[in-house]
Design a protein around this motif. Structure first.
Motif, PDB file in Angstrom:
ATOM      1  N   ARG A 160      91.492  23.318 -34.050  1.00  0.00           N
ATOM      2  CA  ARG A 160      90.318  22.388 -33.922  1.00  0.00           C
ATOM      3  C   ARG A 160      90.465  21.290 -34.636  1.00  0.00           C
ATOM      4  NH1 ARG A 160      87.785  27.867 -33.938  1.00  0.00           N
ATOM      5  NH2 ARG A 160      87.458  28.787 -31.872  1.00  0.00           N
ATOM      6  N   LEU A 185      83.476  18.620 -31.436  1.00  0.00           N
ATOM      7  CA  LEU A 185      83.828  19.636 -31.948  1.00  0.00           C
ATOM      8  C   LEU A 185      83.330  20.901 -31.107  1.00  0.00           C
ATOM      9  CD1 LEU A 185      85.063  21.485 -34.015  1.00  0.00           C
ATOM     10  CD2 LEU A 185      83.030  21.223 -35.612  1.00  0.00           C
ATOM     11  N   LEU A 188      85.352  22.395 -28.494  1.00  0.00           N
ATOM     12  CA  LEU A 188      86.679  23.137 -28.877  1.00  0.00           C
ATOM     13  C   LEU A 188      86.167  24.314 -29.143  1.00  0.00           C
ATOM     14  CD1 LEU A 188      88.134  20.205 -31.430  1.00  0.00           C
ATOM     15  CD2 LEU A 188      88.294  20.688 -28.578  1.00  0.00           C
ATOM     16  N   LEU A 191      89.012  27.412 -27.107  1.00  0.00           N
ATOM     17  CA  LEU A 191      90.147  26.766 -26.685  1.00  0.00           C
ATOM     18  C   LEU A 191      90.677  27.195 -25.232  1.00  0.00           C
ATOM     19  CD1 LEU A 191      92.006  26.898 -30.177  1.00  0.00           C
ATOM     20  CD2 LEU A 191      90.442  25.029 -29.124  1.00  0.00           C
ATOM     21  N   THR A 194      88.439  24.434 -23.237  1.00  0.00           N
ATOM     22  CA  THR A 194      88.816  23.133 -23.651  1.00  0.00           C
ATOM     23  C   THR A 194      89.554  22.217 -22.743  1.00  0.00           C
ATOM     24  OG1 THR A 194      88.601  23.645 -26.193  1.00  0.00           O
ATOM     25  CG2 THR A 194      89.584  21.714 -25.527  1.00  0.00           C
TER      26      THR A 194
END
Length: 241
Positions: A160, A185, A188, A191, A194
């Motif tokens: 991250r 952030l 994230l 993941l 993401t």
């Protein structure tokens, strides 16, 4: 087409009137360190595996300045003697490997509990007070090296941190580029999800915005963009897809 073109506040008008014109200067940025091998699977999972391979190189600022002179904010295209052309999502996807579908990259710009967010997703925080950005120097100092005994959680935290540095320092940098906003952030946290955000669209939108901004003759002569995106720009101009 003439009615669409406003040359009164465009850098090309200064050049046509023989006003002294200085070539753009650039701020070249990179993450400053290569990701640990154990981060690669998580970077690929998040959709940043190809972008993590970006390296810096020398740029022709005179050429970039010429391209900026040809950029039209009204149409978001380069007006060349032979034709119009522009940078597309396909260029971004092919050259940077970033996702271009799914959800828009957006979120809350004011983080109410920044330290808590950092502890939850990075395992540490630069401060216990109020802050909205992370300095690249802090990210590098804390996440450049992973211990050999790092757990999967610690590897994910480092991944991250690397993506944050990549986003703010390379893909979506500004004229300062010494820090990155915390709003990225929160995207994230998982993941796996993401890569469901259209990071390529965000990069292209910011590139368009900065090209439009830089055509203003009153703007300080800095081009705050990355070697990776300028590479996509150059290939688009040459018609390489």
């Amino acid at each position: 087409m003439d009615s669409l073109i406003d040359s009164t506040n465009h850098i090309s008008s200064s050049i046509n009137k023989m006003v002294e014109y200085c070539a753009l200067k650039g701020r070249i940025h990179s993450v400053g360190f290569q990701p640990d091998e154990c981060l690669i699977p998580f970077l690929e999972l998040a959709g940043f595996g190809s972008a993590a391979l970006i390296r810096t190189f020398n740029l022709r600022y005179d050429l970039i300045s010429t391209l900026v002179k040809r950029w039209r904010p009204e149409t978001h295209t380069f007006h060349l003697p032979c034709r119009e052309c522009t940078i597309t999502l396909e260029d971004i996807a092919l050259q940077l490997g970033l996702p271009i579908d799914e959800n828009a990259v957006t979120g809350v710009s004011l983080i109410s509990r920044p330290a808590r967010l950092c502890y939850d997703l990075l395992g540490r925080s630069p401060s216990e007070g109020k802050f909205q950005t992370l300095k690249f120097s802090w990210l590098k100092a804390n996440f450049e090296y992973l211990p050999s005994t790092a757990t999967e959680l610690e590897v994910m935290q480092a991944a991250r941190a690397y993506i944050m540095h990549l986003v703010g320092g390379v893909l979506m940098s500004d004229t300062h580029s010494s820090e990155v906003h915390l709003m990225y952030l929160s995207l994230l946290s998982n993941l796996h999800n993401t890569r469901s955000y259209s990071w390529g669209s965000a990069v292209l939108a910011i590139l368009y915005r900065e090209l439009c901004r830089t055509t203003n003759p009153s703007v300080h002569r800095w081009m705050p963009h990355t070697v990776a995106v300028v590479g996509a720009l150059s290939d688009a101009i040459l018609g390489i897809h």
